[in-house]
Design a protein around this motif. Structure first.
Motif, PDB file in Angstrom:
ATOM      1  N   ILE A  10      -8.278  14.558  -7.507  1.00 38.75           N
ATOM      2  CA  ILE A  10      -8.355  14.796  -6.062  1.00 38.75           C
ATOM      3  C   ILE A  10      -8.328  13.471  -5.308  1.00 38.75           C
ATOM      4  O   ILE A  10      -7.621  13.310  -4.303  1.00 38.75           O
ATOM      5  CB  ILE A  10      -9.636  15.584  -5.720  1.00 38.75           C
ATOM      6  N   VAL A  11      -9.119  12.501  -5.783  1.00 43.61           N
ATOM      7  CA  VAL A  11      -9.163  11.186  -5.144  1.00 43.61           C
ATOM      8  C   VAL A  11      -7.779  10.544  -5.145  1.00 43.61           C
ATOM      9  O   VAL A  11      -7.332   9.984  -4.134  1.00 43.61           O
ATOM     10  CB  VAL A  11     -10.184  10.276  -5.861  1.00 43.61           C
ATOM     11  N   ALA A  12      -7.070  10.624  -6.282  1.00 42.54           N
ATOM     12  CA  ALA A  12      -5.743  10.008  -6.381  1.00 42.54           C
ATOM     13  C   ALA A  12      -4.763  10.654  -5.402  1.00 42.54           C
ATOM     14  O   ALA A  12      -3.983   9.961  -4.744  1.00 42.54           O
ATOM     15  CB  ALA A  12      -5.226  10.132  -7.814  1.00 42.54           C
ATOM     16  N   ALA A  13      -4.795  11.988  -5.297  1.00 39.39           N
ATOM     17  CA  ALA A  13      -3.865  12.682  -4.402  1.00 39.39           C
ATOM     18  C   ALA A  13      -4.135  12.339  -2.944  1.00 39.39           C
ATOM     19  O   ALA A  13      -3.210  12.026  -2.179  1.00 39.39           O
ATOM     20  CB  ALA A  13      -3.967  14.190  -4.616  1.00 39.39           C
ATOM     21  N   VAL A  14      -5.401  12.382  -2.548  1.00 35.01           N
ATOM     22  CA  VAL A  14      -5.746  12.099  -1.144  1.00 35.01           C
ATOM     23  C   VAL A  14      -5.479  10.631  -0.815  1.00 35.01           C
ATOM     24  O   VAL A  14      -4.955  10.306   0.263  1.00 35.01           O
ATOM     25  CB  VAL A  14      -7.222  12.470  -0.877  1.00 35.01           C
ATOM     26  N   LEU A  15      -5.823   9.739  -1.748  1.00 37.07           N
ATOM     27  CA  LEU A  15      -5.564   8.311  -1.525  1.00 37.07           C
ATOM     28  C   LEU A  15      -4.071   8.045  -1.396  1.00 37.07           C
ATOM     29  O   LEU A  15      -3.634   7.285  -0.516  1.00 37.07           O
ATOM     30  CB  LEU A  15      -6.147   7.502  -2.683  1.00 37.07           C
ATOM     31  N   ALA A  16      -3.258   8.662  -2.256  1.00 41.80           N
ATOM     32  CA  ALA A  16      -1.806   8.463  -2.198  1.00 41.80           C
ATOM     33  C   ALA A  16      -1.243   8.901  -0.858  1.00 41.80           C
ATOM     34  O   ALA A  16      -0.431   8.195  -0.247  1.00 41.80           O
ATOM     35  CB  ALA A  16      -1.138   9.232  -3.340  1.00 41.80           C
ATOM     36  N   LEU A  17      -1.678  10.053  -0.367  1.00 39.33           N
ATOM     37  CA  LEU A  17      -1.158  10.566   0.896  1.00 39.33           C
ATOM     38  C   LEU A  17      -1.620   9.717   2.077  1.00 39.33           C
ATOM     39  O   LEU A  17      -0.871   9.510   3.029  1.00 39.33           O
ATOM     40  CB  LEU A  17      -1.584  12.022   1.076  1.00 39.33           C
ATOM     41  N   ASN A  18      -2.852   9.220   2.018  1.00 41.58           N
ATOM     42  CA  ASN A  18      -3.328   8.362   3.103  1.00 41.58           C
ATOM     43  C   ASN A  18      -2.605   7.021   3.117  1.00 41.58           C
ATOM     44  O   ASN A  18      -2.242   6.508   4.181  1.00 41.58           O
ATOM     45  CB  ASN A  18      -4.837   8.155   2.987  1.00 41.58           C
ATOM     46  N   LEU A  19      -2.391   6.437   1.932  1.00 45.35           N
ATOM     47  CA  LEU A  19      -1.636   5.188   1.859  1.00 45.35           C
ATOM     48  C   LEU A  19      -0.203   5.390   2.334  1.00 45.35           C
ATOM     49  O   LEU A  19       0.360   4.553   3.047  1.00 45.35           O
ATOM     50  CB  LEU A  19      -1.644   4.650   0.432  1.00 45.35           C
ATOM     51  N   LEU A  20       0.386   6.515   1.943  1.00 42.92           N
ATOM     52  CA  LEU A  20       1.746   6.825   2.373  1.00 42.92           C
ATOM     53  C   LEU A  20       1.800   7.041   3.881  1.00 42.92           C
ATOM     54  O   LEU A  20       2.745   6.600   4.559  1.00 42.92           O
ATOM     55  CB  LEU A  20       2.245   8.065   1.639  1.00 42.92           C
TER      56      LEU A  20
ATOM     57  N   SER B 101       0.831  -1.207   0.000  1.00 42.90           N
ATOM     58  CA  SER B 101       0.000   0.000   0.000  1.00 42.90           C
ATOM     59  C   SER B 101       0.868   1.260   0.000  1.00 42.90           C
ATOM     60  O   SER B 101       0.550   2.246  -0.677  1.00 42.90           O
ATOM     61  CB  SER B 101      -0.930   0.002   1.219  1.00 42.90           C
ATOM     62  N   ALA B 102       1.973   1.231   0.756  1.00 43.04           N
ATOM     63  CA  ALA B 102       2.865   2.382   0.784  1.00 43.04           C
ATOM     64  C   ALA B 102       3.543   2.578  -0.572  1.00 43.04           C
ATOM     65  O   ALA B 102       3.733   3.718  -1.016  1.00 43.04           O
ATOM     66  CB  ALA B 102       3.923   2.203   1.872  1.00 43.04           C
ATOM     67  N   VAL B 103       3.893   1.495  -1.247  1.00 39.94           N
ATOM     68  CA  VAL B 103       4.502   1.597  -2.578  1.00 39.94           C
ATOM     69  C   VAL B 103       3.518   2.219  -3.566  1.00 39.94           C
ATOM     70  O   VAL B 103       3.879   3.087  -4.367  1.00 39.94           O
ATOM     71  CB  VAL B 103       4.957   0.208  -3.068  1.00 39.94           C
ATOM     72  N   VAL B 104       2.258   1.789  -3.491  1.00 40.77           N
ATOM     73  CA  VAL B 104       1.233   2.377  -4.363  1.00 40.77           C
ATOM     74  C   VAL B 104       1.082   3.868  -4.073  1.00 40.77           C
ATOM     75  O   VAL B 104       0.987   4.695  -4.992  1.00 40.77           O
ATOM     76  CB  VAL B 104      -0.110   1.648  -4.173  1.00 40.77           C
ATOM     77  N   GLY B 105       1.065   4.227  -2.797  1.00 44.52           N
ATOM     78  CA  GLY B 105       0.976   5.635  -2.432  1.00 44.52           C
ATOM     79  C   GLY B 105       2.156   6.441  -2.934  1.00 44.52           C
ATOM     80  O   GLY B 105       1.990   7.567  -3.430  1.00 44.52           O
ATOM     81  N   LEU B 106       3.367   5.875  -2.818  1.00 50.07           N
ATOM     82  CA  LEU B 106       4.554   6.559  -3.321  1.00 50.07           C
ATOM     83  C   LEU B 106       4.493   6.771  -4.827  1.00 50.07           C
ATOM     84  O   LEU B 106       4.841   7.850  -5.329  1.00 50.07           O
ATOM     85  CB  LEU B 106       5.808   5.753  -2.959  1.00 50.07           C
ATOM     86  N   ILE B 107       4.036   5.765  -5.556  1.00 49.29           N
ATOM     87  CA  ILE B 107       3.955   5.877  -7.017  1.00 49.29           C
ATOM     88  C   ILE B 107       2.952   6.951  -7.412  1.00 49.29           C
ATOM     89  O   ILE B 107       3.237   7.815  -8.253  1.00 49.29           O
ATOM     90  CB  ILE B 107       3.582   4.511  -7.629  1.00 49.29           C
ATOM     91  N   PHE B 108       1.769   6.913  -6.808  1.00 51.70           N
ATOM     92  CA  PHE B 108       0.747   7.909  -7.122  1.00 51.70           C
ATOM     93  C   PHE B 108       1.232   9.317  -6.798  1.00 51.70           C
ATOM     94  O   PHE B 108       1.053  10.250  -7.576  1.00 51.70           O
ATOM     95  CB  PHE B 108      -0.540   7.607  -6.337  1.00 51.70           C
ATOM     96  N   PHE B 109       1.849   9.458  -5.609  1.00 53.07           N
ATOM     97  CA  PHE B 109       2.303  10.781  -5.184  1.00 53.07           C
ATOM     98  C   PHE B 109       3.430  11.286  -6.080  1.00 53.07           C
ATOM     99  O   PHE B 109       3.488  12.477  -6.407  1.00 53.07           O
ATOM    100  CB  PHE B 109       2.756  10.730  -3.728  1.00 53.07           C
ATOM    101  N   ALA B 110       4.319  10.373  -6.493  1.00 53.83           N
ATOM    102  CA  ALA B 110       5.397  10.767  -7.405  1.00 53.83           C
ATOM    103  C   ALA B 110       4.838  11.234  -8.748  1.00 53.83           C
ATOM    104  O   ALA B 110       5.336  12.211  -9.336  1.00 53.83           O
ATOM    105  CB  ALA B 110       6.363   9.598  -7.604  1.00 53.83           C
ATOM    106  N   LEU B 111       3.804  10.571  -9.238  1.00 57.86           N
ATOM    107  CA  LEU B 111       3.180  10.983 -10.497  1.00 57.86           C
ATOM    108  C   LEU B 111       2.543  12.365 -10.371  1.00 57.86           C
ATOM    109  O   LEU B 111       2.645  13.191 -11.294  1.00 57.86           O
ATOM    110  CB  LEU B 111       2.124   9.955 -10.914  1.00 57.86           C
ATOM    111  N   ILE B 112       1.906  12.633  -9.241  1.00 58.49           N
ATOM    112  CA  ILE B 112       1.284  13.944  -9.045  1.00 58.49           C
ATOM    113  C   ILE B 112       2.346  15.034  -8.955  1.00 58.49           C
ATOM    114  O   ILE B 112       2.183  16.128  -9.511  1.00 58.49           O
ATOM    115  CB  ILE B 112       0.401  13.913  -7.784  1.00 58.49           C
ATOM    116  N   ILE B 113       3.448  14.753  -8.260  1.00 60.77           N
ATOM    117  CA  ILE B 113       4.544  15.721  -8.197  1.00 60.77           C
ATOM    118  C   ILE B 113       5.127  15.961  -9.584  1.00 60.77           C
ATOM    119  O   ILE B 113       5.439  17.096  -9.963  1.00 60.77           O
ATOM    120  CB  ILE B 113       5.637  15.230  -7.221  1.00 60.77           C
ATOM    121  N   ALA B 114       5.261  14.894 -10.377  1.00 60.65           N
ATOM    122  CA  ALA B 114       5.769  15.034 -11.743  1.00 60.65           C
ATOM    123  C   ALA B 114       4.825  15.888 -12.585  1.00 60.65           C
ATOM    124  O   ALA B 114       5.271  16.716 -13.399  1.00 60.65           O
ATOM    125  CB  ALA B 114       5.953  13.655 -12.376  1.00 60.65           C
TER     126      ALA B 114
END
Length: 296
Positions: free
Chosen positions: A271-281, A32-45
């Motif tokens: 919005i869902v992707a960003a919030v989900l990524a941060l919660n998983l992280l 779950s943390a890896v998924v959060g990191l990937i999503f968050f990295a994509l949003i930062i990119a």
């Protein structure tokens, strides 16, 4: 001495560096943390490349209205009711959301950590007074408080950031206070006092570093909450009119939700992707920083 030197094997550079990457390795062992990191990295990119991929103003009308996603290769996510590029808005909106989330969290951290540390360390009347102020802020729902501040001061990025930051710190202050109370009467603090260390030195060098784990986890949740709050304010028409934001795009698209649902759905999914990524992280960091979880 020679026998002792031969008996003890040399410490390799990899072994010496091992303790420093244990947190990262524990984090990466959690899917779950890896998924959060990937999503968050994509949003930062997305936020970092917004000016490169879409150099024009995302508020410009660039094509005919209501182009559906995939209908025109030049506008992969389509256009809204005014002919604005939705993909450009999503990319530039990522920058606005991350900026507000990060700065508002820093404001909350500064107020919450300072209040909690001072309250927990000194106790007495100062503790009682600071906790009454904290409770006063907690009596008003944070979103309504932020809504009132933005409505009074006029919507802008600094105003929205200030409003979110000034309303989100009480829970963090209580968390830090509880951690400081556990450490205040420990042997480490007693030894530092006996050696003549100042209160500021004890708090900064001995107490606060031992409260970092819950603070880091809370910070990730605060960023997600700040993004949601900004989106909600923009949805209600209290976003900065000079910039594009995910919440503003969703608010504009609700008028055509039945006929052209993608206008509101696509920024909503961001919005869902960003919030989900941060919660998983945040969940992954909680497990990785938890000493009990580290021994598993």
């Amino acid at each position: 001495m020679a026998l002792l030197d031969l008996a003890s094997p040399p410490v390799s550079s990899q072994a010496a560096a091992a303790p420093r990457d244990t947190l990262l390795r524990r984090l990466l062992r959690r899917p779950s943390a890896v998924v959060g990191l990937i999503f968050f990295a994509l949003i930062i990119a997305m936020a970092a490349s917004a000016d490169i991929v879409y150099p024009d103003d995302p508020l410009d009308m660039v094509a005919q209205p209501f182009l559906w996603p995939g209908q025109d290769a030049a506008y992969p996510l389509g256009t809204d009711m005014l002919g604005r590029d939705i993909a450009s808005g999503v990319f530039h909106g990522a920058r606005v959301s991350l900026l507000i989330g990060a700065v508002a969290t820093l404001v909350s951290l500064a107020i919450g950590v300072t209040t909690g540390a001072v309250s927990g360390y000194y106790g007495g009347r100062l503790d009682a007074g600071l906790m009454r102020v904290t409770e006063l802020f907690q009596t008003v729902p944070p979103f309504l408080f932020a809504l009132a501040i933005v409505a009074i001061l006029q919507p802008s990025i600094p105003t929205i950031t200030f409003a979110i930051g000034i309303t989100a710190w009480p829970s963090l202050a209580r968390l830090v206070r509880a951690e400081v109370l556990k450490l205040r009467h420990g042997e480490m603090v007693a030894a530092s006092i006996a050696l003549g260390a100042s209160d500021g030195r004890i708090i900064l060098l001995h107490i606060l570093p031992n409260t970092l784990a819950p603070v880091i986890v809370s910070a990730s949740i605060l960023v997600a909450s700040a993004i949601l709050t900004e989106s909600s304010l923009a949805f209600l028409g209290l976003g900065d009119p000079n910039v594009v934001s995910w919440g503003g795009m969703v608010g504009a698209g609700r008028e055509v939700l039945r006929t052209d649902w993608y206008v509101a759905t696509l920024p909503g999914l961001a919005i869902v992707a960003a919030v989900l990524a941060l919660n998983l992280l945040g969940d992954g960091l909680n497990d990785a920083l938890n000493p009990k979880g580290a021994r598993r």
